[in-house]
Write an enzyme that holds these catalytic residues in place. Structure first.
Site, PDB file in Angstrom:
ATOM      1  N   HIS A   1     -13.117   9.772 -77.007  1.00 23.19           N
ATOM      2  CA  HIS A   1     -11.913  10.190 -76.299  1.00 23.19           C
ATOM      3  C   HIS A   1     -11.570  11.594 -76.788  1.00 23.19           C
ATOM      4  O   HIS A   1     -11.335  11.800 -77.980  1.00 23.19           O
ATOM      5  CB  HIS A   1     -10.761   9.228 -76.575  1.00 23.19           C
ATOM      6  CG  HIS A   1     -10.986   7.860 -76.001  1.00 23.19           C
ATOM      7  ND1 HIS A   1     -10.532   6.711 -76.612  1.00 23.19           N
ATOM      8  CD2 HIS A   1     -11.630   7.463 -74.874  1.00 23.19           C
ATOM      9  CE1 HIS A   1     -10.873   5.654 -75.877  1.00 23.19           C
ATOM     10  NE2 HIS A   1     -11.548   6.094 -74.822  1.00 23.19           N
TER      11      HIS A   1
ATOM     12  N   GLU B   1      -8.771  12.359 -79.301  1.00 23.66           N
ATOM     13  CA  GLU B   1      -8.775  11.705 -80.607  1.00 23.66           C
ATOM     14  C   GLU B   1      -9.691  12.519 -81.514  1.00 23.66           C
ATOM     15  O   GLU B   1     -10.915  12.417 -81.449  1.00 23.66           O
ATOM     16  CB  GLU B   1      -9.226  10.251 -80.470  1.00 23.66           C
ATOM     17  CG  GLU B   1      -8.265   9.434 -79.601  1.00 23.66           C
ATOM     18  CD  GLU B   1      -8.757   8.025 -79.301  1.00 23.66           C
ATOM     19  OE1 GLU B   1      -9.812   7.625 -79.845  1.00 23.66           O
ATOM     20  OE2 GLU B   1      -8.084   7.335 -78.513  1.00 23.66           O
TER      21      GLU B   1
ATOM     22  N   HIS C   1     -12.467   6.802 -83.774  1.00 20.89           N
ATOM     23  CA  HIS C   1     -11.371   6.983 -82.823  1.00 20.89           C
ATOM     24  C   HIS C   1     -10.079   7.331 -83.560  1.00 20.89           C
ATOM     25  O   HIS C   1     -10.068   7.510 -84.781  1.00 20.89           O
ATOM     26  CB  HIS C   1     -11.172   5.701 -82.006  1.00 20.89           C
ATOM     27  CG  HIS C   1     -12.231   5.461 -80.980  1.00 20.89           C
ATOM     28  ND1 HIS C   1     -12.042   5.669 -79.634  1.00 20.89           N
ATOM     29  CD2 HIS C   1     -13.512   5.027 -81.113  1.00 20.89           C
ATOM     30  CE1 HIS C   1     -13.153   5.377 -78.981  1.00 20.89           C
ATOM     31  NE2 HIS C   1     -14.060   4.980 -79.852  1.00 20.89           N
TER      32      HIS C   1
ATOM     33  N   GLU D   1     -10.643   3.274 -86.270  1.00 20.89           N
ATOM     34  CA  GLU D   1      -9.428   3.986 -85.863  1.00 20.89           C
ATOM     35  C   GLU D   1      -8.865   4.645 -87.113  1.00 20.89           C
ATOM     36  O   GLU D   1      -8.459   3.970 -88.058  1.00 20.89           O
ATOM     37  CB  GLU D   1      -8.418   3.007 -85.259  1.00 20.89           C
ATOM     38  CG  GLU D   1      -8.933   2.247 -84.038  1.00 20.89           C
ATOM     39  CD  GLU D   1      -8.842   3.064 -82.753  1.00 20.89           C
ATOM     40  OE1 GLU D   1      -8.268   4.181 -82.800  1.00 20.89           O
ATOM     41  OE2 GLU D   1      -9.336   2.592 -81.716  1.00 20.89           O
TER      42      GLU D   1
END
Length: 443
Positions: free
Chosen positions: A83, A86, A190, A281
């Site tokens: 993404h 990110e 991410h 993440e």
């Protein structure tokens, strides 16, 4: 100062220190090319394809033999910036590259890791998205999707339901890349939370969705992998550092238990590429201020290194016929944890199984022959870096041409819909050929 150490320092290549700022495509390419030029004996830079706007999807390989696979050396990969908004993972991977190459020859553990592993690092899977962000935001920016406005982490074939979205150039490049290497372990980086998430991201009743989770046959290994990363990150391991986010005990979660996701990359890696992948993440804010980047590096450096080491878990080896010819496309799996798309040897007859210490029965099956069962024990190795090595010599004379011609790959269709009773405890019984014919008929 020790004379030998001084001489070694003079011989090692030197590049300008990588600063803590966001590197756009031009700056990132300049850094990667500089590393490849100055550390040519342990690095190889190549592009696996191009984005919609024609930007290169760069991969830097770090290893003792970076340009080619060597038997017994496992393949590892990190992928970031799927993404485009990110951004922390993108910069962390650049700093990881810098740390690896500058530590080689100076740090014994890093040197050994590089010499025993082929490490593939892709700092940006979505360079168009990154360049499209004009007003960075913690929660959402226009650059999340690729240039065609597709979410790349919803763009892969799905094993649980049909995913009929148009496959994007970046996605197709990854899928092609996965077919060219024998990847064993991976993570995609991410932002927007602080947690290590493991497969499955999607699911059916057979994988546990009635209990609000979706587990793979290798759930114990995946929980270990996620915990290995999270436990070395002082904020991730707390599990509650992001406001307005759920708490994650020990900083890990099953993907489906967090939220179901169709067409994700980590499920695709595990099912169709024989590669264990988790999602990391790394920041509550997707696009934090540049001055926070050193803090993220300090929090993640130990985790990034230790996670790479996990590619050496379990058992590895080759399968040979009676004349010591390596056998490709041979199914090699633990008897009670069969994969819905069976794991097979590569063209060199190699297999890699990530397993925790314990006793296992290994099922080696050549197409058209009876299974060959072997019990083995994987010992605890707290200080060593290397999987148990176990070769299999089968009492048959293979016909390599017939094995190579047959296509063992599972079709990229919802396998769990076609095998509704398959789970971690059930053995796949439906023929791959039948699935392939269905795929061709309905395509």
């Amino acid at each position: 100062m020790d004379l030998a150490r001084l001489c070694l320092g003079l011989l090692l290549p030197v590049v300008a220190a990588l600063d803590f700022r966001y590197h756009h495509q031009e700056g990132m390419e300049a850094f990667l090319k500089s590393v490849a030029q100055n550390y040519s004996s342990i690095t190889h830079l190549h592009s696996i394809g191009k984005s919609v706007r024609g930007r290169n999807l760069w991969v830097l390989i770090v290893g003792k033999s970076p340009k080619e696979h060597r038997v017994g050396i496992p393949e590892f990969k990190y992928v970031a910036n799927m993404h485009g908004d990110e951004t922390v993972g993108r910069e962390l991977l650049l700093h990881l590259i810098d740390y690896l190459v500058t530590s080689h020859g100076r740090d014994a553990e890093i040197t050994h890791l590089i010499n025993s592993t082929r490490i593939h690092i892709m700092p940006s899977m979505n360079p168009d998205g990154f360049e499209a962000v004009k007003k960075p935001d913690c929660y959402y920016s226009n650059g999340r999707e690729n240039y065609n406005n597709y979410d790349l982490n919803r763009n892969f074939p799905d094993a649980f339901e049909y995913n009929n979205v148009s496959k994007q150039p970046e996605t197709l490049a990854i899928m092609k890349w996965l077919k060219t290497e024998t990847f064993v372990l991976s993570a995609n980086l991410h932002g927007g939370a602080l947690v290590a998430s493991y497969p499955f991201d999607n699911g059916v009743q057979a994988t546990g969705t009635l209990l609000s989770r979706s587990l793979t046959p290798d759930d114990d290994v995946f929980q270990h992998l996620a915990y290995t990363y999270a436990s070395r990150n002082p904020n991730m391991t707390k599990g509650d550092q992001c406001k307005n986010k759920r708490n994650f005990p020990n900083g890990i979660t099953n993907g489906y238990a967090w939220y179901p996701l169709q067409g994700g990359m980590q499920d695709y890696n595990y099912i169709w590429a024989q590669c264990f992948e988790i999602t990391l993440e790394l920041s509550c804010c997707k696009y934090p201020r540049e001055e926070k980047l050193p803090l993220f590096w300090n929090d993640n450096r130990a985790s990034l290194i230790e996670y790479i080491r996990q590619v050496h878990l379990g058992v590895k080896g080759q399968v040979f016929d009676q004349n010591r010819n390596p056998l490709p496309n041979v199914i090699v799996e633990v008897q009670d944890r069969k994969h819905i798309c069976p794991y097979r040897t590569n063209k060199l007859g190699e297999y890699y199984l990530l397993l925790l210490p314990g006793s296992y029965v290994i099922n080696v099956t050549v197409p058209g022959h009876d299974p060959h069962l072997t019990r083995l024990t994987i010992p605890r190795k707290s200080q060593t870096l290397g999987a148990l090595k176990k070769d299999f010599h089968l009492p048959l004379r293979a016909q390599p041409d017939s094995i190579l011609v047959s296509d063992p790959q599972c079709p990229t269709v919802p396998l769990y819909k076609l095998r509704p009773n398959h789970s971690a405890a059930t053995e796949p019984t439906l023929c791959i050929l039948f699935l392939t014919l269905l795929h061709i008929f309905f395509k």
